[in-house]
Motif scaffolding. Structure first.
Motif, mmCIF file in Angstrom:
data_model
loop_
_atom_site.group_PDB
_atom_site.id
_atom_site.type_symbol
_atom_site.label_atom_id
_atom_site.label_comp_id
_atom_site.label_asym_id
_atom_site.label_seq_id
_atom_site.Cartn_x
_atom_site.Cartn_y
_atom_site.Cartn_z
ATOM 1 N N GLY A 206 0.803 -1.211 0.000
ATOM 2 C CA GLY A 206 0.000 0.000 0.000
ATOM 3 C C GLY A 206 0.837 1.261 0.000
ATOM 4 N N PRO B 27 0.444 9.163 -4.405
ATOM 5 C CA PRO B 27 -0.745 9.676 -5.075
ATOM 6 C C PRO B 27 -2.008 8.997 -4.570
ATOM 7 C CG PRO B 27 0.353 8.104 -6.453
ATOM 8 C CD PRO B 27 1.196 8.256 -5.245
ATOM 9 N N GLU B 28 -3.105 9.473 -5.074
ATOM 10 C CA GLU B 28 -4.432 8.995 -4.688
ATOM 11 C C GLU B 28 -4.551 7.478 -4.612
ATOM 12 O OE1 GLU B 28 -8.709 9.820 -4.229
ATOM 13 O OE2 GLU B 28 -6.917 11.018 -4.039
ATOM 14 N N ALA C 242 -2.473 5.061 -4.267
ATOM 15 C CA ALA C 242 -1.753 4.342 -3.224
ATOM 16 C C ALA C 242 -2.485 4.447 -1.893
ATOM 17 C CB ALA C 242 -0.338 4.885 -3.097
ATOM 18 N N LEU C 243 -3.142 5.579 -1.707
ATOM 19 C CA LEU C 243 -3.893 5.754 -0.469
ATOM 20 C C LEU C 243 -5.268 5.127 -0.556
ATOM 21 C CD1 LEU C 243 -3.214 9.401 0.646
ATOM 22 C CD2 LEU C 243 -2.734 7.328 1.877
ATOM 23 N N LEU C 244 -5.685 4.821 -1.719
ATOM 24 C CA LEU C 244 -6.992 4.309 -2.060
ATOM 25 C C LEU C 244 -8.055 5.360 -1.829
ATOM 26 C CD1 LEU C 244 -8.038 0.802 -1.947
ATOM 27 C CD2 LEU C 244 -9.723 2.377 -1.170
ATOM 28 N N ARG D 136 -4.399 17.305 -0.328
ATOM 29 C CA ARG D 136 -4.132 16.889 -1.699
ATOM 30 C C ARG D 136 -5.409 16.753 -2.512
ATOM 31 N NH1 ARG D 136 -2.140 12.798 -0.387
ATOM 32 N NH2 ARG D 136 -3.501 11.738 -1.845
ATOM 33 N N ALA E 180 -2.900 3.543 5.354
ATOM 34 C CA ALA E 180 -1.963 4.250 4.486
ATOM 35 C C ALA E 180 -1.429 5.496 5.169
ATOM 36 C CB ALA E 180 -2.654 4.602 3.171
#
Lengths: 223, 225, 57, 255
Positions: free
Chosen positions: B19, B220-221, B223-225, C52, D233
Motif C-alpha cells: 500500500g 498519489p491517490e 496508493a492511499l486508495l 491533496r 496508508a
C-alpha cells in the motif's frame, strides 16, 4: 519428460527422502490415527469392518494435510522459489511435477501401508483391495488440492493449521467418493465403478485446478 | 565499441508495496556490455527495483523490455537474479545443487551475447570450491555458499544479471574474483544491474542514484486508495 | 396470534436472526466509529489526505 | 465508463452517502410488509403447522448465503483481472456478512428441523452443504486476517474464493450423492410439491427484504473497509522515514 522436468522431479524426490524421512513420519501418523480410532469407538470388529474404509480415508487425508505446508515454504525461505519463477518454465507444470514428487514421497507410502492397516480394522481382502485402489486414485487429488492451500499460506509462518481449514472443505468430494466406492465394493447395491469413475474425474479436475490456482497464488506471493 | 543489439529498457516504472509507493516513473536504458550500479540510501527501494526487474514484484505502472532479446521470453526469463538468499539446499551435494539449476533454468542465447555454457565442475573449480563438489552443501561456509550460488550464473548463459549486494559475505580475494567474472560477462556482451554499497570497479559503469522525493509529491491517490 | 405447539422454535428462530442482524449492525457501526476516530487522530497530527484532494479536484 | 467512475473510492463513498438512506428505507418497509404477511396473512401448513413460518427467514437466509458468495466471486474476478482495489474491498467486507447469513440459515434450519425430524441436526444434503459453506466463509475470513498486506491478502483470498466457487457445485453434487446413499426414507422434505400464492408472496417479499439488508450492510462494511485502508496508508506515511524516490539516471560513461 523433458530434461528440466526430470531434474526438478529428481531434486524434489531426493530432498524429501533425505530430509527427515517425511514418508516415514506420514505413515507413522497414519498408523497412529488408525490405532486411536478403536479406542474411541470400541473394539467391535464388525463395526470397525463397516467403518474401516472411512477410517483409512480420513487417516490418509489427515496425513496428507500434515506434510503439505512445507511443499513450497522450504523453497520460499531460501530464495529457490524466486528463481523458479524466473526459470522460464511454465509454473503450472513446475507445480504439477512438485506435487507428483511430493505424492510419491508421502502419498504413495500411505497407499502401500493401507492394506496392512486394513488388517487391524478387520477388512476382508476385497474391501482391502478396494480401499487401496481408491486411495491410489484419490490421494493425488488430495495433494493437488492441498497445493492450493500450501501456496496460499506459503508466506505465513504458522500456516499449517490454516492450510488444513482451507483445504478440508475442498477435499470433501474426494473423501465422499473415495469412501463411497470403497463401500460400494463391499456391501452397498451401488456398482463400484460409478463412484470410482467420479473419483478419477475429481483427481483429473484437481490436476488442472490445483496447479493453475496455486501458480497464481505463488506469483502473487513473490511480491 | 561493440554494436549494441541488446538493450534493457525500463520505462516509467512505478511500484507499490504494502500500500506504499516505493518509487514512481523511474526510467532508464542500459545497453549491451555495460553495468548499471544502483545507489541510494537504505530502504530507498534498490532491492525492490532489482526484484521488479526480476519480475518478482508486480508493476503498478510502466514496462520493462529487453530489446534484441528472445521475443518469446519475458525479460526476467533471460535474467539471472543473484540476491540475498543463496537458494542452496543443504541436503543436496554441491554438484547436485548446481546441476539442478543448470538443467532447470532455461538458457537464453541471443545475438551479440556470447556467454557460454560452462560445465559445473569447471565453474566450481574456478570459484575455488571444486573440492567440495561431492559434499552436502550443509558443510559449506557462508562465503562458500555464496560462491556456489554465484556459480549458478555461469552454468546457464543468460544476458542480464541482476545482482543485489553481490559482494556481501565475500572476502577481498573473492570480491576481486567476482569483479573479474562480472567484467567477463560484460565483455561477452552481457548486461548487469547491481545494487551496492561498496565501490565496484567494472569496465563500463552507469549509475542510477535513487533519491527521496519531495514529500509534497509523494503517494498519489491510488496508493492511499 | 396463535403460534401453536412449536411457538418456542418459531420465536427462537426469529429471535436468533434478529440477534445476528443486530450483531452485524453493531459491528458495522462500531467499526465505522473506530476508523473515523483514527482518521481524526491522524488529522490532528497533521496527517490527512484532505489537502491533496482539494488540490487535485 | 460510468461504472468505472463509481469504482473510484472517493466517488464511491459519495455514492454510498446518497444511496444508503434510500436503501435503508426500502429495507425497513420490505421487512415490515414481509413480517406482517408471514405472521398474519400466510396460512398454516397442513402438515407442518405454524413451524412453516420459520421458512420465511430460513429460505431467504439460505438464498443470501449463496448470493453473497456469488458477489464475492464476481468481486474476486474484479480483483484478479482488473486489479481494482474496490473489488477487493467488496469481497472482503462481504465475507463476514455471508458468514452471518449462513449461520442464520443453519440455525433456523435446525430449529425448523427439530419439530419435523425430532432432532436439531440431520446430515441432510442441503444443511451439510451450507455447513461446508460456513467453513469456507470462516476460512476466507481467517486468511484475510492473517495477512498484513491487504493487497496481497486480497489476491490470495480471491484465488481461494474462485476455487471455492468452482468447487461448490462439486461439493453440492457429492453431498447429494452421499445423502442418497445414506438417507433414511422418513425425512420430511422442507419444500412442499407446490407452493401456494399465499405462501409465495410473503416469501418473495422477505427475500427482497433480506437482499436489501445485505446490500445495506455490504455498502456500510465497504465504506468501513475503505476508511480502514486510508487509516493504514496514513499511519504508514506517518511512520515512514524514507520517502519514495524519484530516480534520476545519471549516466557517467566510463572509459
Amino acid at each position: 519428460m523433458t530434461g528440466w522436468a526430470m531434474a526438478l522431479f529428481q531434486r524434489d524426490l531426493r530432498l524429501s527422502v533425505r530430509i527427515g524421512g517425511s514418508a516415514l513420519v506420514g505413515v507413522l501418523f497414519f498408523l497412529a490415527v488408525v490405532t486411536v480410532i478403536p479406542f474411541g469407538v470400541g473394539p467391535d470388529l464388525n463395526l470397525l469392518a463397516r467403518i474401516g474404509p472411512a477410517i483409512l480415508w480420513i487417516g490418509a487425508l489427515l496425513a496428507t494435510l500434515l506434510g503439505l505446508d512445507r511443499l513450497f515454504q522450504a523453497d520460499r525461505e531460501d530464495g529457490t522459489l524466486d528463481l523458479m519463477l524466473m526459470a522460464g518454465r511454465p509454473l503450472e507444470l513446475v507445480i504439477l511435477i512438485k506435487c507428483l514428487a511430493h505424492w510419491i514421497a508421502t502419498g504413495l507410502p500411505l497407499v502401500v501401508a493401507a492394506p496392512l492397516l486394513a488388517i487391524f480394522l478387520n477388512l476382508d481382502p476385497v474391501s482391502m483391495g478396494a480401499v487401496t485402489l481408491t486411495l491410489l486414485v484419490g490421494t493425488p487429488a488430495l495433494t493437488l488440492i492441498g497445493a492450493i492451500g500450501a501456496s496460499l499460506t506459503v508466506s505465513l509462518r504458522r500456516g499449517g493449521l490454516l492450510l488444513a481449514v482451507l483445504v478440508i472443505p475442498l477435499a470433501i468430494p474426494v473423501l465422499i467418493f473415495g469412501v463411497s466406492s470403497a463401500d460400494a465394493a463391499i456391501h452397498d447395491p451401488v456398482p463400484f465403478v460409478t463412484p470410482f469413475l467420479i473419483l478419477c474425474a475429481l483427481t483429473l479436475i484437481a490436476a488442472v485446478v490445483g496447479p493453475v490456482a496455486s501458480a497464481a497464488a505463488l506469483r502473487f506471493s513473490a511480491d | 565499441m561493440r554494436s549494441s543489439h541488446l538493450k534493457l529498457i525500463a520505462e516509467n516504472l512505478t511500484i507499490d508495496r504494502g500500500g506504499r509507493r516505493v518509487f514512481q516513473d523511474l526510467s532508464f536504458s542500459l545497453s549491451q556490455g555495460s553495468a548499471l550500479v544502483v545507489t541510494g540510501a537504505n530502504g530507498i527501494g534498490k532491492s525492490s527495483l532489482l526484484r521488479t526487474l526480476a519480475g518478482l514484484v508486480s508493476l503498478a505502472a510502466g514496462t520493462i523490455r529487453l530489446e534484441g532479446g528472445e521475443t518469446d521470453r519475458l525479460p526476467q526469463e533471460q535474467a539471472h537474479y543473484f540476491g540475498h538468499q543463496d537458494a542452496v539446499k543443504p541436503a543436496l551435494s554441491v554438484l547436485e545443487n548446481l546441476r539442478f539449476w543448470q538443467n532447470f533454468a532455461a538458457a537464453s542465447v541471443c545475438e551479440g551475447f556470447t556467454g557460454a555454457t560452462l560445465s559445473p565442475l569447471l565453474v566450481l573449480d574456478t570459484l575455488g570450491i571444486g573440492h567440495t563438489a561431492h559434499l552436502p552443501a550443509a558443510y559449506l561456509s557462508a562465503g562458500q555458499k555464496r560462491r556456489l550460488s554465484l556459480s549458478r550464473l555461469l552454468v546457464t548463459p543468460r544476458p542480464v544479471w541482476l545482482m543485489d549486494e553481490p559482494t556481501s559475505a565475500l572476502d577481498k580475494a573473492s570480491e576481486q574474483q567476482l569483479l573479474g567474472i562480472m567484467n567477463d560477462h560484460l565483455a561477452s556482451g552481457g548486461l548487469i544491474v547491481t545494487a551496492t554499497h561498496t565501490e565496484l570497479v567494472l569496465d563500463r559503469i552507469e549509475t542510477l542514484h535513487l533519491q527521496a522525493a519531495d514529500p509534497a509529491e509523494q503517494a498519489p491517490e491510488e496508493a492511499l486508495l | 396470534m396463535e403460534l401453536g405447539t412449536h411457538a418456542g422454535f418459531i420465536i427462537a428462530s426469529y429471535a436468533l436472526c434478529i440477534l445476528t442482524v443486530l450483531v452485524l449492525v453493531a459491528w458495522v457501526r462500531i467499526d465505522k466509529a473506530n476508523q473515523e476516530r483514527a482518521l481524526k487522530e491522524l488529522a490532528e497530527q497533521g496527517i490527512s489526505r484532505a489537502r491533496r484532494e482539494h488540490e487535485s479536484r | 465508463m460510468a461504472f468505472w467512475d463509481y469504482a473510484n473510492p472517493t466517488r464511491f463513498l459519495r455514492l454510498v452517502q446518497v444511496v444508503l438512506p434510500w436503501l435503508i428505507g426500502f429495507c425497513v418497509l420490505a421487512f415490515a410488509a414481509g413480517l406482517y404477511m408471514a405472521f398474519f396473512t400466510a396460512p398454516e401448513d397442513y402438515q407442518q403447522g405454524n413451524t412453516v413460518r420459520i421458512m420465511y427467514i430460513h429460505v431467504p437466509a439460505a438464498w443470501l448465503c449463496m448470493m453473497c458468495y456469488t458477489v464475492m466471486s464476481i468481486s474476486s474476478i474484479g480483483t484478479l483481472v482488473w486489479k481494482h482495489p474496490l473489488a477487493d474491498v467488496s469481497a472482503k467486507s462481504a465475507a463476514p456478512i455471508g458468514a452471518a447469513f449462513t449461520f442464520m440459515a443453519l440455525v433456523t434450519g435446525s430449529l425448523w428441523g427439530k419439530p419435523m425430524w425430532g432432532t436439531y441436526w440431520v446430515w441432510d444434503a442441503r444443511l451439510t452443504s451450507v455447513l461446508v459453506l460456513l467453513i469456507m466463509y470462516l476460512g476466507l475470513m481467517t486468511l484475510w486476517r492473517t495477512m498484513d498486506d491487504p493487497i496481497k491478502a486480497g489476491k490470495s483470498a480471491a484465488i481461494l474464493t474462485l476455487v471455492g466457487a468452482l468447487n461448490l457445485p462439486i461439493i453440492k453434487f457429492s453431498v447429494d450423492w452421499w445423502n442418497t446413499l445414506h438417507q433414511p426414507a422418513s425425512v420430511v422434505r422442507m419444500d412442499g410439491p407446490t407452493i401456494h400464492a399465499d405462501i409465495l408472496w410473503p416469501l418473495l417479499i422477505m427475500a427482497v427484504a433480506f437482499t436489501l439488508l445485505f446490500f445495506v450492510l455490504h455498502l456500510m462494511a465497504m465504506r468501513n473497509e475503505i476508511l480502514r485502508r486510508r487509516v493504514r496508508a496514513l499511519r504508514m506515511r506517518a511512520a515512514s522515514v524514507s520517502r519514495p524516490g524519484t530516480a534520476a539516471a545519471t549516466a557517467q560513461p566510463a572509459e
